[in-house]
Design an enzyme around this catalytic site. Structure first.
Site, PDB file in Angstrom:
ATOM      1  N   THR A 167      10.608  29.044   9.580  1.00 55.72           N
ATOM      2  CA  THR A 167      11.734  28.436   8.851  1.00 55.72           C
ATOM      3  C   THR A 167      11.420  28.219   7.369  1.00 55.72           C
ATOM      4  O   THR A 167      12.280  28.418   6.505  1.00 55.72           O
ATOM      5  CB  THR A 167      12.096  27.087   9.506  1.00 55.72           C
ATOM      6  OG1 THR A 167      12.388  27.339  10.877  1.00 55.72           O
ATOM      7  CG2 THR A 167      13.301  26.443   8.849  1.00 55.72           C
ATOM      8  N   GLY A 198      12.663  25.885  19.842  1.00 52.66           N
ATOM      9  CA  GLY A 198      12.854  26.965  18.866  1.00 52.66           C
ATOM     10  C   GLY A 198      11.652  27.179  17.976  1.00 52.66           C
ATOM     11  O   GLY A 198      11.598  28.126  17.218  1.00 52.66           O
ATOM     12  N   VAL A 199      10.659  26.302  18.074  1.00 48.87           N
ATOM     13  CA  VAL A 199       9.378  26.372  17.362  1.00 48.87           C
ATOM     14  C   VAL A 199       9.492  26.836  15.904  1.00 48.87           C
ATOM     15  O   VAL A 199       8.607  27.508  15.401  1.00 48.87           O
ATOM     16  CB  VAL A 199       8.312  27.201  18.125  1.00 48.87           C
ATOM     17  CG1 VAL A 199       8.097  26.660  19.524  1.00 48.87           C
ATOM     18  CG2 VAL A 199       8.656  28.684  18.225  1.00 48.87           C
ATOM     19  N   CYS A 200      10.536  26.428  15.211  1.00 48.19           N
ATOM     20  CA  CYS A 200      10.655  26.728  13.788  1.00 48.19           C
ATOM     21  C   CYS A 200      10.614  28.216  13.492  1.00 48.19           C
ATOM     22  O   CYS A 200      10.065  28.637  12.476  1.00 48.19           O
ATOM     23  CB  CYS A 200       9.532  26.066  12.985  1.00 48.19           C
ATOM     24  SG  CYS A 200      10.012  24.499  12.306  1.00 48.19           S
ATOM     25  N   ASN A 201      11.142  29.030  14.392  1.00 42.06           N
ATOM     26  CA  ASN A 201      11.105  30.466  14.133  1.00 42.06           C
ATOM     27  C   ASN A 201      12.404  31.099  14.625  1.00 42.06           C
ATOM     28  O   ASN A 201      12.430  31.810  15.624  1.00 42.06           O
ATOM     29  CB  ASN A 201       9.885  31.087  14.831  1.00 42.06           C
ATOM     30  CG  ASN A 201       9.570  32.456  14.279  1.00 42.06           C
ATOM     31  OD1 ASN A 201      10.467  33.293  14.153  1.00 42.06           O
ATOM     32  ND2 ASN A 201       8.328  32.701  13.942  1.00 42.06           N
TER      33      ASN A 201
END
Ligand SMILES: *Cc1c(COP(=O)(O)O)cnc(C)c1O
Length: 844
Positions: free
Chosen positions: A143, A413-416
């Site tokens: 992100t 969503g693990v920032c991706n």
């Protein structure tokens, strides 16, 4: 015990045991010091190294000792304490470069708070250049790289093929970029994805540089996000020719402490920072601010100009200690890399080999197979779990159990966002749709429309051990492996009607815009069934600008010529008009399927004319776009706006079914006398409320008139058409006039009007409750192809299908999810398709 569990969970667990004595030695060493060095890990299995890494006791102790025995001042004076700080920092700066094999004459280190802060420094400088910059980023980006696009003139998100095309000379900015002769380009990508551990070629930097456009005023720079890679692998910058221009990373991911990051800048690219405007304390040689405005930035080193304010001096000293301790505990980064990739292969194989008793895989893995990747893969395994019937395990449920058992893993969503979307096959409109249905990062509801919205991410680090991996696999086996099939909750035993196999779904239709033309569901496509009806049915309507009333074909037959079609690949609803289009209007408009709040009138502005559908006051979201609204107003010649009534609303954004079993039906349901599809019989005695009354009152619907789903049978249409002919040779009617969703095929006249008697119906795997017959008006006389009106079929219907003074044709129905219990792939995401067998039941 573990191997027993593994055997139980898998047909072929072929876990290569420690295949190499170096790994065995490393693992044994970590096992021996882990308890002592990482007391906080006791009783826990830590598998979130991609998030952060634990810090060893020695590091904290030595750092404290250093702090307690030295006096460190602010590095701006000649005092001994100040000088001590200055020289320590100089040493650490050099040491950081050495850690990455970078030559100080080629690279400079800028200390920043974290990798993200490094990205922002580069962004600020690129944006400050007179022509700004164009930005391209790889779809696996974190992100923090994606946000850069908001500062760029143009931005594109590239997949591997698009990067390859670029490397072969096709700029992704062609078209737009051609308008600009100058301005820089920035390309950013992660060295390793923080989502699934995939690695991207470091050679891209040089390849792009070799493709520099001829113009000197337009240069392409590369920004490498090494935050994930550097945590467990060496990063070698010894060749400055091939290295990226900017490299960002976070030290806490490598050492656990301190909370500090670095931006490494290739000296050849330093010029980019010349346009930076802001200056902070410590970055200037002189500032004049009274009466005149002038300042002289420090000029010797780039870092002097970029490190605003007091350096994080204690953190920088801690970094020095951290590098010492890491080296002592783990040796080189090369060893850490070998160990973690050994462990991640073991985890990958462990999870892929797990099978339920029926042979279905327990885990769906999104990470690349580490044994076949030419670049290798990072020690990050992303996956989801399914039960033996194919239903996805909810991430929040998994997380609760994992937490209870002291596993530390990341889910979601693990920032991706790009990596997640491509792994899970989520289209942008689906993500926005999920967002507008209430899904947020970290939300509870994580399976939407039968798809997971995130992943489980297990990531390994320097102090992970074989037993961490094995316990995790054993945990999955213990809680998620199903040896025998769970008893599927079957619907109650049913008495199928006499002609079970002959009935099938002939066709399926949805009417995206209320009262406009239907969209035929293509054959072979599984169509989602919701509580509110078939997916995308009657989600939009046209609302009169004056009265707020939803428009209907009854008054505006031309609406039949408004033809909406759904295009999921593009995420749009395309609308054409089959009649004469006024000259100034386009032939077609598109409406995004995603529910973007920016497209709608803010709530409140439209309150003075809240919409009415079938006399019921509702609150729909009305579109702002004049392109959209003038199209509809123009083709119909009625002042109207498009409105949307998406599923999942509350209060006036929610409607309920009004369909009821009719008296002629309840009596048949009760007495099981077959009706002759002809004349109304003698008036039946007053009925007590039908059994399913309360149930149908609670069914949610969107903008359909009465019920979630309307079904008709072709046999009944045939019977009606023969009757029309027999009675006077009127024109046969098409089934389309009834505007049904489900058209049941079977040309067997025996089955005509049989649907009046059905109480439930099974289509494919799913059960539906019949909610009563559909009351008809003269709208059935509108030819749906031409919008012309005729007398039939209403005349014949009123002669043959009138009961209680009303005319009936077709049946209302609703999806019946069955008893709550075992989730299967089907119940998690119920769908029907053309050709599905239809098995009705006459008994209730
Ligand atoms: C962790 C991480 C980041 C963000 O790092 P911060 O320390 O939060 O700035 C960026 N990219 C990748 C690949 C990461 O793994």
């Amino acid at each position: 015990m573990l191997s027993a569990l593994l055997r139980q969970g898998s047909r072929s667990v072929t876990m290569a045991m420690t295949d190499n004595s170096e790994h065995a030695g490393y693992n044994a060493a970590v096992e021996s010091f882990r308890d002592e060095e990482y007391p906080m890990l006791r009783g826990s299995i830590y598998l979130d190294h991609a998030g952060t890494t634990p810090y060893p006791r020695s590091l904290m102790e030595r750092f404290t000792k250093d702090m307690m025995s030295n006096l460190y001042g602010n590095p701006h004076s000649v005092s001994a304490s100040s000088q001590l700080t200055t020289s320590r920092i100089q040493d650490v700066r050099l040491r950081v470069l050495q850690f990455f094999n970078a030559d100080p004459s080629d690279f400079d280190v800028v200390f920043v708070a974290n990798a993200t802060a490094g990205v922002k420094l580069v962004t600020d400088a690129m944006r400050a250049a007179p022509s700004g910059f164009d930005y391209a980023y790889h779809q696996s980006s974190h992100t923090s790289l994606i946000g850069v696009r908001e500062e760029a003139r143009n931005s594109v998100c590239l997949d591997d093929q698009q990067v390859d095309a670029w490397l072969n000379g096709n700029s992704p900015f062609q078209g737009e970029g051609d308008n600009y002769i100058d301005g820089n380009v920035l390309f950013a990508y992660p060295a390793q994805s923080n989502m699934d551990g995939r690695r991207l070629p470091l050679s891209w930097a040089k390849q792009l540089r070799d493709h520099q456009p001829a113009s000197q005023s337009k240069r392409t720079y590369t920004l490498l996000d090494a935050a994930a890679l550097a945590a467990s692998s060496p990063l070698d910058l010894s060749c400055s020719d091939t290295a990226p221009d900017f490299i960002v990373l976070s030290f806490y991911k490598i050492f656990g402490f301190p909370d500090l990051g670095a931006l490494l800048v290739r000296r050849q690219a330093e010029g980019v920072f010349g346009y930076r405007r802001y200056f902070g304390g410590g970055t200037v040689d002189m500032v004049v601010s009274v009466k005149e405005r002038w300042h002289a930035p420090k000029s010797q080193f780039l870092h002097e100009r970029l490190e605003d304010g007091t350096l994080p001096i204690h953190s920088i000293i801690a970094l020095d200690v951290a590098m010492d301790v890491h080296n002592q505990l783990f040796g080189s980064m090369r060893k850490v890399a070998a160990h973690t990739s050994f462990l991640s292969r073991r985890l990958y194989e462990g999870l892929t080999s797990l099978q339920h008793g029926n042979g279905e895989s327990v885990c769906t893995l999104y990470s690349p197979d580490p044994t076949t990747e030419t670049l290798g893969a990072g020690p990050i395994i992303a996956f989801n779990i399914r039960n033996s019937l194919g239903a996805w395990v909810s991430l929040t449920e998994f997380e609760k159990l994992a937490t209870l058992k002291n596993f530390h893993v990341r889910t979601g969503g693990v920032c991706n966002p790009g990596g997640i979307a491509s792994a899970l096959g989520l289209e942008p409109w689906e993500m926005r749709q999920n967002f507008s249905s209430g899904f947020r990062c970290g939300a509870e509801n994580d399976i939407m429309a039968g798809k997971p919205t995130g992943v489980i991410r297990a990531s390994l680090g320097a102090m992970s051990t074989i037993s961490d991996v094995d316990s995790f696999v054993a945990f999955i086996v213990e809680f998620y492996h199903e040896e025998s099939l769970p008893a599927v909750v079957r619907p109650e035993p049913v008495l199928w009607a006499e002609e079970p196999s002959r009935l099938h779904i002939d066709s399926l239709f949805v009417y995206p815009i209320k009262s406009c033309a239907g969209f035929r569901v293509p054959s072979g496509v599984d169509w989602e069934v919701r509580q509110e009806g078939l997916a995308w049915d009657r989600e939009w309507c046209l609302v009169h600008r004056g009265s707020g009333q939803a428009l209907s074909q009854k008054r505006y037959p031309q609406m039949a010529l408004i033809r909406p079609t759904l295009h999921f690949d593009r995420g749009e609803l395309r609308v054409t008009f089959a009649g004469l289009i006024p000259e100034h209007l386009p032939r077609q408009i598109t409406v995004p399927l995603s529910n973007n709040p920016a497209m709608f009138q803010p709530v409140g502005c439209f309150r003075s004319m809240s919409s009415r559908v079938c006399g019921e006051e509702i609150s729909a979201q009305t579109y702002l776009s004049e392109d959209i609204n003038s199209f509809f107003s123009g083709v119909l010649n009625v002042p109207c706006v498009l409105a949307r009534f998406p599923p999942g609303g509350q209060g006036k954004s929610m409607r309920h079914s009004k369909a009821l079993l009719q008296r002629h039906q309840t009596s048949h349901h009760r007495n099981r006398i077959s009706i002759p599809g002809a004349f109304p019989g003698p008036a039946t005695p007053p009925d007590s409320p039908p059994d399913s009354d309360s149930e149908c009152m609670q069914r949610r619907i969107l903008l359909s008139n009465e019920s979630p789903i309307l079904a008709i049978s072709l046999a009944s249409v045939d019977a009606l058409n023969s009757e029309i002919k027999r009675r006077g040779g009127g024109k046969e009617v098409s089934p389309a006039v009834f505007r049904a969703n489900v058209i049941i095929g079977s040309r067997n006249t025996q089955t005509s009007y049989a649907e009046d008697k059905w109480s439930t119906m099974r289509i494919g795997h799913h059960d539906f409750t019949m909610l009563g017959s559909c009351r008809r008006c003269h709208m059935v006389c509108i030819n749906q192809e031409t919008a012309e009106k005729s007398e039939e079929p209403f005349v014949t219907l009123s002669k043959t299908r009138r009961f209680d003074g009303k005319v009936w044709f077709g049946s209302h129905m609703g999806y019946n999810p069955g008893r709550k219990g075992v989730l299967t792939k089907e119940t998690q995401h119920p769908t029907i398709r053309v050709g599905d067998a239809v098995r009705p039941d006459v008994d209730s």
